[in-house]
Motif scaffolding. Structure first.
Motif, PDB file in Angstrom:
ATOM      1  N   ARG A   1       1.301  -1.028  -0.186  1.00  0.00           N
ATOM      2  CA  ARG A   1       0.048   0.192   0.027  1.00  0.00           C
ATOM      3  C   ARG A   1       1.283   1.023   0.145  1.00  0.00           C
ATOM      4  O   ARG A   1       2.007   1.611   0.592  1.00  0.00           O
TER       5      ARG A   1
ATOM      6  N   TYR B   1       0.997   3.313   8.655  1.00  0.00           N
ATOM      7  CA  TYR B   1       1.637   2.176   7.959  1.00  0.00           C
ATOM      8  C   TYR B   1       1.860   1.330   8.838  1.00  0.00           C
ATOM      9  O   TYR B   1       3.265   1.759   9.922  1.00  0.00           O
TER      10      TYR B   1
ATOM     11  N   ARG C   1       5.174   7.507   4.895  1.00  0.00           N
ATOM     12  CA  ARG C   1       4.146   7.051   5.287  1.00  0.00           C
ATOM     13  C   ARG C   1       5.319   5.679   5.340  1.00  0.00           C
ATOM     14  O   ARG C   1       5.268   4.402   6.399  1.00  0.00           O
ATOM     15  N   HIS C   2       5.908   4.638   5.042  1.00  0.00           N
ATOM     16  CA  HIS C   2       6.844   3.508   4.662  1.00  0.00           C
ATOM     17  C   HIS C   2       8.430   4.174   5.716  1.00  0.00           C
ATOM     18  O   HIS C   2       8.254   3.260   6.112  1.00  0.00           O
TER      19      HIS C   2
END
Length: 265
Positions: free
Chosen positions: A59, A71, A185-186
């Motif tokens: 995602r 995430y 987010r990663h």
């Protein structure tokens, strides 16, 4: 070209997945890419394993949905299970590198019945107990110029000699289609990974691979993981940096293939 389709995660997020190769005597091999990368991470070596392979776009990457919400590596593992369910696969072998190795740890911890054999490459158990890259590397990778960041990252991935002979482009420098928020987010998901307490519960036979010259994820993590995970052993690939699975594929791919082939069906 792999056949692509969309799995639906429990929260409704669409996860793009790719299936390549024919059914054989061995279970399919799930390949998990690094942080802020999509399935193209595996393009140079996908045919090395002689079996059906599965990849996905996390995602936030590739053809998957990109919700702007937190995430996590356990969350990515849940997305993987949604892909396996979508493809009708009860059990697979798993090979995760870099952040993909962190996701693979959670897959083996939380969904152990879905994992027959496990390969963890150039990864760590998390920041509290693992060996982290230096602050100097972190600062350089935060440089405002994308070209500078790409050059630094390529140097962390490959040796200078190999880069002279293989000028790129390199499929491990990040998914350029990602929005900035998804990259952030990663980064938080990977940096927040903490699986140390749960690693002893992993039941799958485990091979751990690492390049001796990897400073992006220091090589000392390999033996740390091998000591923490039951039925695990580590193999260090001399002279390799973070993307050992590309540059040293003639060594790494047979190690993976032979290890998984030796597991009891």
């Amino acid at each position: 070209m792999p056949a692509s389709s969309l799995a639906i995660a429990p929260d409704g997020t669409r996860i793009a997945c790719q299936l390549q190769g024919a059914d054989g005597n061995q279970p399919p091999l799930l390949l998990l890419a690094g942080q802020s990368n999509n399935h193209h991470w595996w393009d140079p070596v996908r045919d090395d394993f002689g079996r059906r392979t599965i990849t996905l776009d996390y995602r936030g990457t590739g053809a998957s949905d990109k919700p702007d919400e937190p995430y996590s590596t356990p969350g990515f593992a849940a997305d993987v299970v949604a892909v396996l369910d979508h493809l009708g696969l009860d059990q697979v072998d798993v090979y995760g590198t870099s952040m993909g190795g962190r996701v693979a740890q959670w897959l083996a911890v939380l969904y152990g019945d879905r994992v027959r054999g496990l390969v963890l490459g150039c990864t760590s158990p998390g920041k509290t107990h693992g060996y982290e890259r230096s602050q100097e590397i972190r600062r350089t990778l935060a440089h405002p110029d994308q070209a500078v960041r790409d050059e630094v990252l390529a140097d962390l991935m490959y040796t200078p000699q190999w880069r002279r002979q293989n000028p790129g482009p390199y499929p491990v420098l990040g998914d350029t289609t990602m929005p900035a928020y998804a990259k952030g987010r990663h980064l938080v998901a990977s940096n927040s990974h903490e699986a140390w307490a749960e690693l002893p519960s992993i039941k799958a036979p485990t091979l751990i691979l690492h390049g001796t010259d990897d400073v992006f994820s220091p090589a000392a993590n390999a033996n740390l993981l091998a000591e923490r995970i039951p039925s695990a052993r580590a193999e260090l690939i001399e002279g390799a940096r973070h993307a050992y699975f590309h540059e040293f594929r003639s060594v790494a791919s047979p190690l993976v293939t032979n290890f998984l082939a030796g597991l009891q069906l």
